[in-house]
Design a protein around this motif. Sequence first.
Motif, PDB file in Angstrom:
ATOM      1  N   LEU A   1       0.734  -1.238   0.126  1.00  0.00           N
ATOM      2  CA  LEU A   1       0.013   0.257   0.131  1.00  0.00           C
ATOM      3  C   LEU A   1       0.923   1.333  -0.170  1.00  0.00           C
ATOM      4  O   LEU A   1       0.018   2.128  -0.385  1.00  0.00           O
ATOM      5  CB  LEU A   1      -1.181   0.036   1.083  1.00  0.00           C
ATOM      6  CG  LEU A   1      -2.063  -0.958   1.296  1.00  0.00           C
ATOM      7  CD1 LEU A   1      -3.309  -0.895   2.258  1.00  0.00           C
ATOM      8  CD2 LEU A   1      -2.811  -1.134  -0.114  1.00  0.00           C
ATOM      9  N   LEU A   2       2.145   1.462   0.330  1.00  0.00           N
ATOM     10  CA  LEU A   2       2.493   2.124   0.643  1.00  0.00           C
ATOM     11  C   LEU A   2       4.166   2.945  -0.455  1.00  0.00           C
ATOM     12  O   LEU A   2       4.813   1.643  -1.243  1.00  0.00           O
ATOM     13  CB  LEU A   2       3.252   2.580   2.271  1.00  0.00           C
ATOM     14  CG  LEU A   2       1.755   2.805   2.777  1.00  0.00           C
ATOM     15  CD1 LEU A   2       3.413   2.535   4.567  1.00  0.00           C
ATOM     16  CD2 LEU A   2       2.042   3.860   2.773  1.00  0.00           C
ATOM     17  N   ASP A   3       4.137   3.882  -0.908  1.00  0.00           N
ATOM     18  CA  ASP A   3       6.120   3.542  -1.430  1.00  0.00           C
ATOM     19  C   ASP A   3       6.674   3.770  -1.437  1.00  0.00           C
ATOM     20  O   ASP A   3       7.242   3.916   0.158  1.00  0.00           O
ATOM     21  CB  ASP A   3       5.610   4.392  -2.783  1.00  0.00           C
ATOM     22  CG  ASP A   3       4.893   6.093  -2.538  1.00  0.00           C
ATOM     23  OD1 ASP A   3       6.065   6.337  -1.004  1.00  0.00           O
ATOM     24  OD2 ASP A   3       4.184   7.124  -3.177  1.00  0.00           O
ATOM     25  N   GLU A   4       8.485   4.078  -1.432  1.00  0.00           N
ATOM     26  CA  GLU A   4       8.598   3.986  -1.081  1.00  0.00           C
ATOM     27  C   GLU A   4       9.392   5.544   0.024  1.00  0.00           C
ATOM     28  O   GLU A   4       9.952   5.524   0.916  1.00  0.00           O
ATOM     29  CB  GLU A   4      10.343   4.153  -2.376  1.00  0.00           C
ATOM     30  CG  GLU A   4      10.927   3.131  -2.107  1.00  0.00           C
ATOM     31  CD  GLU A   4      11.958   3.093  -3.796  1.00  0.00           C
ATOM     32  OE1 GLU A   4      12.534   3.732  -2.940  1.00  0.00           O
ATOM     33  OE2 GLU A   4      11.860   1.836  -3.752  1.00  0.00           O
TER      34      GLU A   4
ATOM     35  N   GLY B   1       6.469   6.274   1.773  1.00  0.00           N
ATOM     36  CA  GLY B   1       5.492   5.915   2.855  1.00  0.00           C
ATOM     37  C   GLY B   1       4.051   6.768   2.142  1.00  0.00           C
ATOM     38  O   GLY B   1       3.525   7.294   3.505  1.00  0.00           O
ATOM     39  N   HIS B   2       3.766   7.416   0.695  1.00  0.00           N
ATOM     40  CA  HIS B   2       2.485   7.602   0.531  1.00  0.00           C
ATOM     41  C   HIS B   2       2.197   6.374   0.318  1.00  0.00           C
ATOM     42  O   HIS B   2       2.727   5.804  -0.326  1.00  0.00           O
ATOM     43  CB  HIS B   2       3.360   8.571  -0.417  1.00  0.00           C
ATOM     44  CG  HIS B   2       3.821  10.539   0.082  1.00  0.00           C
ATOM     45  ND1 HIS B   2       4.638   9.723   0.134  1.00  0.00           N
ATOM     46  CD2 HIS B   2       3.357  10.934   0.863  1.00  0.00           C
ATOM     47  CE1 HIS B   2       5.252  11.404   0.336  1.00  0.00           C
ATOM     48  NE2 HIS B   2       3.861  11.697   0.477  1.00  0.00           N
ATOM     49  N   PHE B   3       0.468   6.761  -0.096  1.00  0.00           N
ATOM     50  CA  PHE B   3      -0.150   5.693  -1.032  1.00  0.00           C
ATOM     51  C   PHE B   3       0.259   5.288  -2.180  1.00  0.00           C
ATOM     52  O   PHE B   3       0.502   6.382  -3.141  1.00  0.00           O
ATOM     53  CB  PHE B   3      -1.952   6.103  -0.151  1.00  0.00           C
ATOM     54  CG  PHE B   3      -2.465   6.156   0.982  1.00  0.00           C
ATOM     55  CD1 PHE B   3      -1.790   4.793   1.940  1.00  0.00           C
ATOM     56  CD2 PHE B   3      -3.176   6.398   1.436  1.00  0.00           C
ATOM     57  CE1 PHE B   3      -2.469   4.542   2.889  1.00  0.00           C
ATOM     58  CE2 PHE B   3      -3.586   6.685   2.136  1.00  0.00           C
ATOM     59  CZ  PHE B   3      -2.863   5.611   3.409  1.00  0.00           C
ATOM     60  N   THR B   4       0.016   3.846  -2.407  1.00  0.00           N
ATOM     61  CA  THR B   4       1.001   3.918  -3.724  1.00  0.00           C
ATOM     62  C   THR B   4      -0.705   3.980  -4.648  1.00  0.00           C
ATOM     63  O   THR B   4      -1.859   4.317  -4.546  1.00  0.00           O
ATOM     64  CB  THR B   4       0.888   2.177  -4.341  1.00  0.00           C
ATOM     65  OG1 THR B   4      -0.401   1.487  -3.791  1.00  0.00           O
ATOM     66  CG2 THR B   4       1.834   2.017  -3.468  1.00  0.00           C
ATOM     67  N   ASP B   5      -0.015   4.128  -6.321  1.00  0.00           N
ATOM     68  CA  ASP B   5      -1.403   4.825  -6.879  1.00  0.00           C
ATOM     69  C   ASP B   5      -2.534   3.760  -7.248  1.00  0.00           C
ATOM     70  O   ASP B   5      -3.877   4.200  -7.191  1.00  0.00           O
ATOM     71  CB  ASP B   5      -0.435   5.507  -8.567  1.00  0.00           C
ATOM     72  CG  ASP B   5       0.156   6.970  -8.679  1.00  0.00           C
ATOM     73  OD1 ASP B   5      -0.248   6.991  -7.464  1.00  0.00           O
ATOM     74  OD2 ASP B   5       0.772   6.669  -9.297  1.00  0.00           O
ATOM     75  N   ALA B   6      -1.605   2.505  -7.245  1.00  0.00           N
ATOM     76  CA  ALA B   6      -2.960   1.414  -7.030  1.00  0.00           C
ATOM     77  C   ALA B   6      -4.061   0.978  -6.183  1.00  0.00           C
ATOM     78  O   ALA B   6      -5.162   1.190  -5.588  1.00  0.00           O
ATOM     79  CB  ALA B   6      -2.033   0.466  -6.892  1.00  0.00           C
ATOM     80  N   PHE B   7      -3.292   1.700  -4.590  1.00  0.00           N
ATOM     81  CA  PHE B   7      -4.597   1.770  -3.879  1.00  0.00           C
ATOM     82  C   PHE B   7      -5.257   3.052  -3.915  1.00  0.00           C
ATOM     83  O   PHE B   7      -6.440   3.237  -3.353  1.00  0.00           O
ATOM     84  CB  PHE B   7      -3.852   2.164  -2.131  1.00  0.00           C
ATOM     85  CG  PHE B   7      -4.132   1.901  -1.252  1.00  0.00           C
ATOM     86  CD1 PHE B   7      -4.994   0.882  -0.801  1.00  0.00           C
ATOM     87  CD2 PHE B   7      -3.846   3.022  -0.376  1.00  0.00           C
ATOM     88  CE1 PHE B   7      -5.524   1.343   0.668  1.00  0.00           C
ATOM     89  CE2 PHE B   7      -4.419   2.972   1.180  1.00  0.00           C
ATOM     90  CZ  PHE B   7      -5.709   1.837   1.678  1.00  0.00           C
ATOM     91  N   GLU B   8      -4.425   4.035  -4.111  1.00  0.00           N
ATOM     92  CA  GLU B   8      -5.368   5.411  -3.899  1.00  0.00           C
ATOM     93  C   GLU B   8      -6.608   5.101  -5.265  1.00  0.00           C
ATOM     94  O   GLU B   8      -8.122   5.525  -5.395  1.00  0.00           O
ATOM     95  CB  GLU B   8      -5.070   6.273  -4.501  1.00  0.00           C
ATOM     96  CG  GLU B   8      -3.902   7.244  -3.571  1.00  0.00           C
ATOM     97  CD  GLU B   8      -4.115   8.045  -2.897  1.00  0.00           C
ATOM     98  OE1 GLU B   8      -5.303   8.301  -3.136  1.00  0.00           O
ATOM     99  OE2 GLU B   8      -3.353   8.444  -1.775  1.00  0.00           O
ATOM    100  N   GLU B   9      -6.260   4.516  -5.974  1.00  0.00           N
ATOM    101  CA  GLU B   9      -7.105   4.371  -7.697  1.00  0.00           C
ATOM    102  C   GLU B   9      -8.302   3.302  -6.485  1.00  0.00           C
ATOM    103  O   GLU B   9      -9.415   2.798  -7.058  1.00  0.00           O
ATOM    104  CB  GLU B   9      -6.893   3.729  -8.367  1.00  0.00           C
ATOM    105  CG  GLU B   9      -5.999   4.756  -9.201  1.00  0.00           C
ATOM    106  CD  GLU B   9      -5.257   4.466 -10.354  1.00  0.00           C
ATOM    107  OE1 GLU B   9      -5.420   3.107 -11.040  1.00  0.00           O
ATOM    108  OE2 GLU B   9      -4.102   4.888 -10.861  1.00  0.00           O
TER     109      GLU B   9
END
Length: 159
Positions: A15-18, A20-28
């Motif tokens: 769920l998190l990118d490097e 520490g933000h939500f990934t685009d896949a999770f946001e969608e």
Amino acid sequence: MADEQSFPALVAAQLLDEEGHFTDAFEEFIESASSVLVVDRLEMDEAFADPLVAAVVVAAVVDRLTDNYFAVALPGKNACTDAGSALLAEAGTLLGAQPFSDELQIIDNALAAPEEAAQRVRSRLRSPSARAGSTSPRATTCCPTPTPPPGRPRASPSP
């Protein structure tokens, strides 16, 4: 994370990118969430180790600890490592969690569906006839609770 094999580490990796933000896949995948509640462990006495009971417990935890800006992460079908994670996976299915991957399912609290599913589960738990078809998590791992036989009334949400 200290334990790279833990369920919270798996959730973080998916769920998190490097940064520490939500990934685009999770946001969608979700409607709107600023936080994630990770439910990774459940221990129940054998007398209560039933997917329906587990779903009511998980619904109560979610209701108490979250609001509409939370997503709830639960083990998916391929993350079952013990009886507790198997119960969590089945509880997630009963509560309307959507598969994010084979190891992870998500309840999006911004939608009305999780609350409606929680009401159905609570109603089923109160109905002895609906519970008669319940299966033991020891016999079936990570499988949804079977539907009642034809002709048997289904429990409906209370008003």
